[in-house]
Design a protein around this motif. Structure first.
Motif, short mmCIF file in Angstrom:
data_model
loop_
_atom_site.label_atom_id
_atom_site.label_comp_id
_atom_site.label_asym_id
_atom_site.label_seq_id
_atom_site.Cartn_x
_atom_site.Cartn_y
_atom_site.Cartn_z
N LYS A 1 17.76 -28.65 15.71
CA LYS A 1 18.55 -29.87 15.51
C LYS A 1 20.04 -29.51 15.54
CE LYS A 1 19.07 -33.54 12.13
NZ LYS A 1 18.58 -34.05 10.86
N ASP B 1 19.05 -17.90 15.13
CA ASP B 1 20.07 -18.82 14.64
C ASP B 1 19.75 -19.04 13.16
OD1 ASP B 1 21.66 -21.10 14.12
OD2 ASP B 1 20.18 -22.46 15.03
N SER C 1 23.62 -23.47 16.59
CA SER C 1 22.41 -24.07 17.15
C SER C 1 22.65 -24.54 18.58
CB SER C 1 21.93 -25.23 16.27
OG SER C 1 21.63 -24.74 14.98
N THR D 1 23.12 -28.37 9.08
CA THR D 1 22.09 -29.05 9.86
C THR D 1 20.87 -28.14 9.92
OG1 THR D 1 23.89 -29.84 11.24
CG2 THR D 1 21.67 -30.17 12.07
N THR D 2 21.13 -26.87 10.13
CA THR D 2 20.03 -25.91 10.22
C THR D 2 19.67 -25.43 8.83
OG1 THR D 2 20.84 -25.22 12.38
CG2 THR D 2 19.31 -23.73 11.26
MG LIG Z 1 22.62 -25.19 13.16
#
Ligand SMILES: [Mg+2]
Ligand SMILES: Nc1nc2c(ncn2[C@@H]2O[C@H](COP(=O)(O)OP(=O)(O)OP(=O)(O)O)[C@@H](O)[C@H]2O)c(=O)[nH]1
Length: 363
Positions: A186, A214, A174, A193-194
């Motif tokens: 984020k 991503d 990311s 996180t993603t």
């Molecule tokens: Mg990520």
């Protein structure tokens, strides 16, 4: 919320009934037949919209029925046509029809504005005016309308991107996409996180652009459902190049060479293929050794370099945090994309084939 797979039911409208009616006029004692036809039923269409990026709307509404055709009336009045339904889906949506136990692909909407008929409305029945002949001037016959088509559909969104970023959670995917495009996913120092794919457009000098995706991090066993599993890899099926991001700093607490091998194995275990039959493991890969600003032990990078060089795969050392090394990486990605578009062998070696002239035995 990101939704990339839904089931829906579409039903086109039935055609209206044809009318049975005879003219009644003051000075015409025996009027002829004047029953009008039924109107046709509404159809269901789907259009690819560039403004959508999820199938979320279909979470809440799954049944779509177009209007039925109006019945015919006297004075040869045709029934009104049933209202059509226009569904909108994101570009990249593939539609499958459930036919018994089989799923049959019926459309692949790859361009904005592309429109496909999903279910055709039934045609209206003929009114008795249509059945009059020289021997039967007063037909007492009119038809019912035909039923509209009905279908059980599965919609699957497969994002359209040129380049897919893959790698372990926390590798910096990311951070890379936010550095090279306007995408702002984020970023945080914890894994996963993603949770859903992000797209970003990269612009290079001379009007050169490409789209990067991503996707959520992969871990060992993803093919068996570990972590977020393989679910999001289908978004990479249509990419042309994979950029494999590997954290080379010791902050990862893992070994870069091992990380590379694990993800490569997971990609090989992904069964999906693009329209040309290409699997993820067949795509050209560029390895991105990330976080060189925090490279406390240079050995980690040199070992990874040697490991991928043996396989004929190019490596670029970068820092997504500072931007170091990004420009040559993007140029290399561009050259690989351009070579694939032209259908030539890639300038960047593709799994060693371009360098050694033979494919490594494990592929
Ligand atoms: Mg990520
Ligand atoms: N020092 C340093 N830290 C970085 C670099 N790139 C990313 N990070 C940090 O690494 C952590 C993970 O970055 P992300 O970009 O969220 O990683 P990701 O691969 O998207 O992770 P998931 O979404 O969980 O799969 C964050 O704390 C980033 O700030 C880099 O080049 N150098």
């Amino acid at each position: 919320m990101f939704v990339d797979e839904v089931h829906i039911h579409v039903a086109a409208g039935h055609g209206g009934r044809g009318a049975m009616s005879f003219r009644r006029e003051k000075f015409v004692p025996r009027g002829g037949p004047d029953g009008g036809d039924g109107g046709s039923g509404g159809s269901v269409y789907v259009t690819a919209s560039p403004n959508l990026n999820t199938l979320l709307n279909f979470r809440y509404q799954k049944e779509f029925a177009a209007g039925r055709g109006g019945h015919g009336e006297g004075s040869k009045r045709t029934g009104r046509k049933g209202a059509d339904i226009e569904l909108e889906v994101p570009v990249g949506t593939v539609l499958y029809e459930q036919q018994g136990d089989d799923l049959v692909q019926i459309a692949d909407l790859t361009a904005a504005g592309e429109r496909v008929l999903l279910a055709k409305g039934g045609i209206g029945g003929r009114g008795n005016a249509q059945f009059a002949t020289s021997t039967n001037r007063a037909p007492r016959r009119a038809e019912p309308g035909l039923p509209g088509e009905e279908k059980d559909l599965r919609l699957h969104l497969k994002l359209l991107a040129d380049v897919g970023l893959v790698g372990f959670p926390n590798a910096g995917k990311s951070t890379v996409i936010s550095r090279i495009s306007a995408a702002r996913p984020k970023i945080a120092d914890y894994p996963f996180t993603t949770l859903s794919p992000n797209l970003g457009v990269v612009s290079l000098s001379g009007d050169r652009t490409f789209v990067v995706a991503d996707v959520p991090g992969l871990i060992e066993g993803a093919h068996a459902g570990q972590g977020l599993g393989h679910r999001f890899l289908s978004h990479l099926e249509r990419t042309k190049v994979l950029a494999h991001i590997v954290d080379v700093s010791s902050a990862s607490g893992r070994d870069a060479v091992e990380d590379f091998d694990i993800i490569t194995r997971e990609l090989a275990l992904f069964p999906g293929r693009d329209a040309s039959g290409e699997r993820l493991a067949d795509k050209p890969v560029i390895v991105v050794g990330n976080k060189i600003d925090a490279l406390d032990d240079p050995e980690r990078l040199t070992r990874l370099e040697a490991h991928v060089r043996e396989r004929g795969i190019p490596l670029f050392a970068v820092s997504a945090a500072t931007g170091e090394g990004m420009a040559p990486l993007l140029e290399a990605i561009w050259r690989t994309l351009a070579a694939r578009r032209e259908g030539t062998t890639t300038e960047e070696p593709r799994h060693g084939t371009a360098v050694h002239g033979t494919a490594p035995a494990d592929r």
